[in-house]
Write an enzyme that holds these catalytic residues in place. Structure first.
Site, PDB file in Angstrom:
ATOM      1  N   HIS A  47      14.970  56.023 -29.409  1.00 49.73           N
ATOM      2  CA  HIS A  47      14.679  54.830 -28.613  1.00 49.73           C
ATOM      3  C   HIS A  47      15.236  53.567 -29.244  1.00 49.73           C
ATOM      4  CE1 HIS A  47      11.085  57.111 -26.614  1.00 49.73           C
ATOM      5  NE2 HIS A  47      12.262  57.549 -26.238  1.00 49.73           N
TER       6      HIS A  47
ATOM      7  N   SER B 105       2.680  61.864 -31.996  1.00 53.42           N
ATOM      8  CA  SER B 105       3.209  61.533 -30.673  1.00 53.42           C
ATOM      9  C   SER B 105       2.322  62.121 -29.592  1.00 53.42           C
ATOM     10  CB  SER B 105       4.632  62.065 -30.508  1.00 53.42           C
ATOM     11  OG  SER B 105       5.087  61.818 -29.192  1.00 53.42           O
TER      12      SER B 105
HETATM   13  P1  NAD Z   1       1.837  57.014 -28.120  1.00 56.65           P
HETATM   14  O1  NAD Z   1       1.298  55.642 -28.377  1.00 56.65           O
HETATM   15  O2  NAD Z   1       1.967  57.477 -26.737  1.00 56.65           O
HETATM   16  O3  NAD Z   1       0.959  58.091 -28.880  1.00 56.65           O
HETATM   17  C1  NAD Z   1       0.650  58.000 -30.217  1.00 56.65           C
HETATM   18  C2  NAD Z   1      -0.120  59.250 -30.606  1.00 56.65           C
HETATM   19  O4  NAD Z   1      -0.307  59.194 -32.005  1.00 56.65           O
HETATM   20  C3  NAD Z   1      -1.501  59.352 -29.967  1.00 56.65           C
HETATM   21  O5  NAD Z   1      -1.603  60.590 -29.324  1.00 56.65           O
HETATM   22  C4  NAD Z   1      -2.477  59.246 -31.154  1.00 56.65           C
HETATM   23  O6  NAD Z   1      -3.517  60.189 -31.063  1.00 56.65           O
HETATM   24  C5  NAD Z   1      -1.619  59.592 -32.333  1.00 56.65           C
HETATM   25  N1  NAD Z   1      -1.943  58.875 -33.555  1.00 56.65           N
HETATM   26  C6  NAD Z   1      -2.184  57.560 -33.729  1.00 56.65           C
HETATM   27  N2  NAD Z   1      -2.357  57.276 -35.027  1.00 56.65           N
HETATM   28  C7  NAD Z   1      -2.223  58.453 -35.704  1.00 56.65           C
HETATM   29  C8  NAD Z   1      -2.281  58.819 -37.080  1.00 56.65           C
HETATM   30  N3  NAD Z   1      -2.503  57.911 -38.032  1.00 56.65           N
HETATM   31  N4  NAD Z   1      -2.085  60.126 -37.402  1.00 56.65           N
HETATM   32  C9  NAD Z   1      -1.858  61.064 -36.439  1.00 56.65           C
HETATM   33  N5  NAD Z   1      -1.805  60.767 -35.141  1.00 56.65           N
HETATM   34  C10 NAD Z   1      -1.968  59.476 -34.768  1.00 56.65           C
HETATM   35  O7  NAD Z   1       3.222  57.054 -28.904  1.00 56.65           O
HETATM   36  P2  NAD Z   1       4.552  57.879 -28.635  1.00 56.65           P
HETATM   37  O8  NAD Z   1       4.249  59.278 -28.262  1.00 56.65           O
HETATM   38  O9  NAD Z   1       5.412  57.634 -29.786  1.00 56.65           O
HETATM   39  O10 NAD Z   1       5.215  57.191 -27.360  1.00 56.65           O
HETATM   40  C11 NAD Z   1       5.173  55.821 -27.116  1.00 56.65           C
HETATM   41  C12 NAD Z   1       6.495  55.071 -27.147  1.00 56.65           C
HETATM   42  O11 NAD Z   1       6.210  53.845 -27.807  1.00 56.65           O
HETATM   43  C13 NAD Z   1       7.599  55.668 -27.950  1.00 56.65           C
HETATM   44  O12 NAD Z   1       8.665  55.783 -27.088  1.00 56.65           O
HETATM   45  C14 NAD Z   1       7.950  54.640 -29.028  1.00 56.65           C
HETATM   46  O13 NAD Z   1       9.303  54.287 -28.918  1.00 56.65           O
HETATM   47  C15 NAD Z   1       7.205  53.406 -28.698  1.00 56.65           C
HETATM   48  N6  NAD Z   1       6.481  52.724 -29.809  1.00 56.65           N
HETATM   49  C16 NAD Z   1       7.026  52.650 -31.058  1.00 56.65           C
HETATM   50  C17 NAD Z   1       6.322  52.044 -32.091  1.00 56.65           C
HETATM   51  C18 NAD Z   1       6.952  51.981 -33.456  1.00 56.65           C
HETATM   52  O14 NAD Z   1       8.164  51.873 -33.569  1.00 56.65           O
HETATM   53  N7  NAD Z   1       6.170  52.072 -34.527  1.00 56.65           N
HETATM   54  C19 NAD Z   1       5.064  51.499 -31.866  1.00 56.65           C
HETATM   55  C20 NAD Z   1       4.533  51.577 -30.564  1.00 56.65           C
HETATM   56  C21 NAD Z   1       5.265  52.202 -29.550  1.00 56.65           C
END
Ligand code: NAD
Ligand code: ZN
Length: 264
Positions: A123, A197
């Site tokens: 992404h 994820s």
């Molecule tokens: P999501 O927000 O849909 O899901 C995150 C998942 O991670 C959840 O199911 C949650 O239960 C789990 N989670 C949260 N903290 C955790 C931890 N400490 N240990 C284990 N599990 C944990 O995220 P996604 O599936 O990556 O999809 C969302 C989109 O958002 C992606 O396309 C991404 O590009 C973008 N995004 C990126 C960032 C970043 O770069 N850090 C931040 C927010 C969103």
């Protein structure tokens, strides 16, 4: 009885090609909120403000976008890799990582020490900005300086085209090379480990399915359940950092590297 962490360590130990697939949950322990958890990005912003169509449609939404992007970039730039990022970087050093495919845009795998060619950013990245017309690439900090000095919406100094962080917004085409590479690696690995994820965003979410269909073992490490839990060979509903550092410790012990808690 082997516990789950020992089992994953054993599988990594035996595997020839390990692919790690990460999402926003991999970075929450670094202080970057994910999208879908309470207190996450969707609690604060309207997803529509992130749509690519809106960004290209008018100046007003570009301004709104840059406001949000600026607010989110500060904490992201300051964030440091957590135990999970560090464990993944360590796996590469031990010769146990084919690549890490990430949906994250925060650059934390680079900061943790994984090499450029083993990080596939599906992404894009928030660490750069690109001109939508001529594709000129700018360092993100340079553009944030313009904004600090009063620019509301930055435009390319070469061609005048609109500038946007080099991330893939909803409705924007996936990067061709990265997507192809990710499909290829997913279909040729023998162990595919999902970390943090929700596995609901396409096409990224199809990667575990491809890996599984191609004969790889599938491991899911995620705090909450995912739609693919039933398909996985092993699911750990836990925190990414402690889980990954636990796994790494066992692998290092196996490899005869002293049980040193400090993994860097
Ligand atoms: P999501 O927000 O849909 O899901 C995150 C998942 O991670 C959840 O199911 C949650 O239960 C789990 N989670 C949260 N903290 C955790 C931890 N400490 N240990 C284990 N599990 C944990 O995220 P996604 O599936 O990556 O999809 C969302 C989109 O958002 C992606 O396309 C991404 O590009 C973008 N995004 C990126 C960032 C970043 O770069 N850090 C931040 C927010 C969103
Ligand atoms: Zn340009």
């Amino acid at each position: 009885m082997m516990n789950q962490i020992e089992e994953v360590a054993q599988w990594i130990f035996e595997a020839k090609k390990v692919v790690v697939f990460g999402g926003a949950g991999l970075s929450t322990e670094s202080g970057i909120p994910d999208f879908r958890s309470p207190g996450g990005v969707w609690d604060k912003y309207n997803p529509e403000d992130f749509y690519y169509q809106n960004f290209i449609a008018n100046e007003r939404s570009r301004e709104k976008y840059w406001e949000m992007a600026t607010e989110m970039y500060g904490p992201m730039k300051k964030a440091q890799p957590n135990l999970a990022h560090l464990a993944i970087a360590e796996l590469e050093k031990l010769g146990k990582l084919d690549c890490v495919i990430t949906q994250n845009i925060d650059g934390l795998h680079h900061k943790a020490g994984n090499s450029e060619e083993r990080i596939i950013e599906l992404h894009g990245t928030a660490m750069y900005v690109t001109c939508l017309d001529c594709k000129k690439r700018y360092d993100r900090d340079e553009i944030q300086e313009w904004i600090k000095k009063g620019t509301k919406v930055p435009y390319c100094d070469d061609c005048g085209g609109p500038l946007k962080p080099a991330t893939i917004s909803f409705g924007q085409a996936m990067p061709e090379r990265e997507t192809e590479e990710a499909y290829y690696r997913s279909s040729t690995c023998d162990l595919f480990i999902v970390i943090g994820s929700s596995l609901v965003v396409q096409p990224a979410a199809s990667m575990p399915l491809i890996a599984k269909r191609s004969g790889a073992k599938l491991v899911i490490i995620n705090r909450d359940p995912t739609p693919y839990d039933d398909l996985a060979d092993l699911v750990i509903h836990g925190q990414a950092g402690p889980t990954m550092s636990g796994i790494l410790e066992i692998i290092k012990r196996r490899l005869g590297i002293a049980g040193n808690k400090n993994i860097r």
